[in-house]
Write a protein that holds these residues in place. Sequence first.
Motif, short mmCIF file in Angstrom:
data_model
loop_
_atom_site.label_atom_id
_atom_site.label_comp_id
_atom_site.label_asym_id
_atom_site.label_seq_id
_atom_site.Cartn_x
_atom_site.Cartn_y
_atom_site.Cartn_z
N LYS A 1 17.22 37.51 32.86
CA LYS A 1 18.61 37.18 33.33
C LYS A 1 19.32 36.47 32.03
O LYS A 1 20.42 36.76 31.57
CB LYS A 1 18.61 36.22 34.46
N GLN A 2 18.37 35.73 31.32
CA GLN A 2 18.89 34.96 30.24
C GLN A 2 19.18 35.82 29.06
O GLN A 2 20.02 35.67 28.43
CB GLN A 2 17.85 33.99 29.63
N ILE A 3 18.35 37.18 28.81
CA ILE A 3 18.42 37.95 27.91
C ILE A 3 19.79 38.81 28.10
O ILE A 3 20.49 39.02 27.43
CB ILE A 3 17.65 38.96 27.84
N GLU A 4 20.11 39.07 29.42
CA GLU A 4 21.48 39.65 29.70
C GLU A 4 22.44 38.61 29.35
O GLU A 4 23.74 39.30 29.07
CB GLU A 4 21.64 39.74 31.17
N THR A 5 22.35 37.40 29.69
CA THR A 5 23.36 36.43 29.39
C THR A 5 23.86 36.42 27.85
O THR A 5 25.01 36.51 27.61
CB THR A 5 22.94 34.95 29.69
N CYS B 1 32.60 35.39 26.97
CA CYS B 1 31.82 36.37 27.62
C CYS B 1 32.61 37.41 27.60
O CYS B 1 33.90 37.68 27.69
CB CYS B 1 31.75 35.96 29.30
N LEU B 2 31.72 38.69 27.35
CA LEU B 2 32.53 40.00 27.07
C LEU B 2 32.68 40.81 28.39
O LEU B 2 32.23 40.35 29.39
CB LEU B 2 31.54 41.03 26.39
N GLU B 3 33.96 41.35 28.67
CA GLU B 3 34.36 41.99 29.91
C GLU B 3 33.30 43.23 30.29
O GLU B 3 32.83 43.14 31.17
CB GLU B 3 35.76 42.53 29.60
N ASN B 4 32.85 44.01 29.13
CA ASN B 4 31.74 44.89 29.30
C ASN B 4 30.43 44.38 29.38
O ASN B 4 30.06 43.76 28.31
CB ASN B 4 32.05 46.20 28.49
N ILE B 5 29.61 44.54 30.27
CA ILE B 5 28.40 44.07 30.25
C ILE B 5 27.66 44.69 29.16
O ILE B 5 27.63 46.20 29.23
CB ILE B 5 27.64 44.15 31.65
N GLN B 6 26.80 44.14 28.25
CA GLN B 6 26.17 44.69 27.17
C GLN B 6 24.85 44.50 27.17
O GLN B 6 24.42 43.39 27.49
CB GLN B 6 26.80 44.06 25.92
N HIS B 7 23.86 45.54 27.32
CA HIS B 7 22.52 45.10 27.51
C HIS B 7 21.82 45.41 26.07
O HIS B 7 21.87 46.40 25.50
CB HIS B 7 21.80 46.42 28.35
N PRO B 8 21.57 44.13 25.65
CA PRO B 8 20.71 44.11 24.38
C PRO B 8 19.35 44.65 24.23
O PRO B 8 18.74 44.69 25.07
CB PRO B 8 21.06 42.51 24.01
#
Length: 323
Positions: free
Chosen positions: A48-52, A166-173
């Motif tokens: 979850k933190q990585i997603e954040t 926070c970006l609108e489009n969720i970005q998976h790093p």
Amino acid sequence: MTTNQLVLIEARENDIREVSFEALALAQHLKQKEDSIVALVCSKLSQKQIETLGQHGATKVIQASHPQLEEYSTEAYRQVLLQIIDKEKPSRIIMGHTAIGKDLAPRLAMKLGAGLLSDITEVRGEDSEKPFFIRPIYSGKAFEEKQERSSPSFLTIRPNNFQSNCLENIQHPEVEDFEVQLKELRTEILETVKKMSSKVDLTAAKIVVAGGRGVKSEDGFKPLQELADVLGGAVGASRAACDAGYCDYGLQIGQTGKVITPTVYFAIGISGAIQHLAGMSQSKTIVAINKDPEAPIFEIADYGIVGDLFEVVPLLTEAFKKS
Ligand code: FAD
């Protein structure tokens, strides 16, 4: 030309510090189209933190975990940062102007012969290849504009001056677990004594309720703590209050204490000496409570209450409780 930006993420007791999100926000502002933003954390984060971090603009997260990185150590962090910088070749490295950033950035810049812009509070011309960075000088009485002249360059940012984004489009790093190789360390942390001088981190707090010599005793700080609790803020102090033993030096704000930029700063029983102003004059809104109408603090206050703090503070606390 693509520009890798590296952001050092500070995680305290597994919580990512707000200043790290602010550093990512600055990296986003400065990002040109194809640029990557690499977030480096010296611990293991949850998914979850990585997603954040991804939501805040990180395109890649590097986790460098090692038992000797669990507590901050100048030597160990310096070694890891040098290895990551060598691997990722960032053109800009951003970190908070925190105890860690202030310790680490100059050492790394020196080692790499790179430029360092410290204590940045603003950026102008972020769309251009050569943005201007603004930093306060002379204890906040003047500002200077600086530009980067080296690659890589190091930037430290003052907490609470950049809005996390926070970006609108969720970005998976992309996630990389970096295998840390530490050469023998010359220092060893035997024990860390944690002093919880305030419930909320003073340097990151949006609201600070600070007391001075006028508070008169350790007990006198209790109403200030109550006001801070109601507002979700932190308690701070002038040096005179710390010198008198009313509170811990960890709370001292000013030239020889902490430099903070909260949204609201209450200066209570504080005269407004220049050395105190050096630590808080950039606060967005300053509220002064002092029984002396001539107290210099009123010159920089947005709101002033002339009165006895022992009457005014409990009234404010009650009013905020009701609102
Ligand atoms: P005072 O100046 O004594 O002011 C107390 C105020 O409380 C007065 O204005 C009084 O009217 C008011 N008051 C009293 N009773 C009440 C009441 N019942 N209700 C309402 N108001 C009341 N200072 C810092 O704060 N931070 C620093 O980092 C720092 N660094 C320094 C570095 C150097 C090299 C030097 C020389 C000094 C430094 N100082 C620093 C000290 C600084 O010069 C001042 O002495 C200090 O800030 C004064 O603290 P104060 O405002 O709490 O006390």
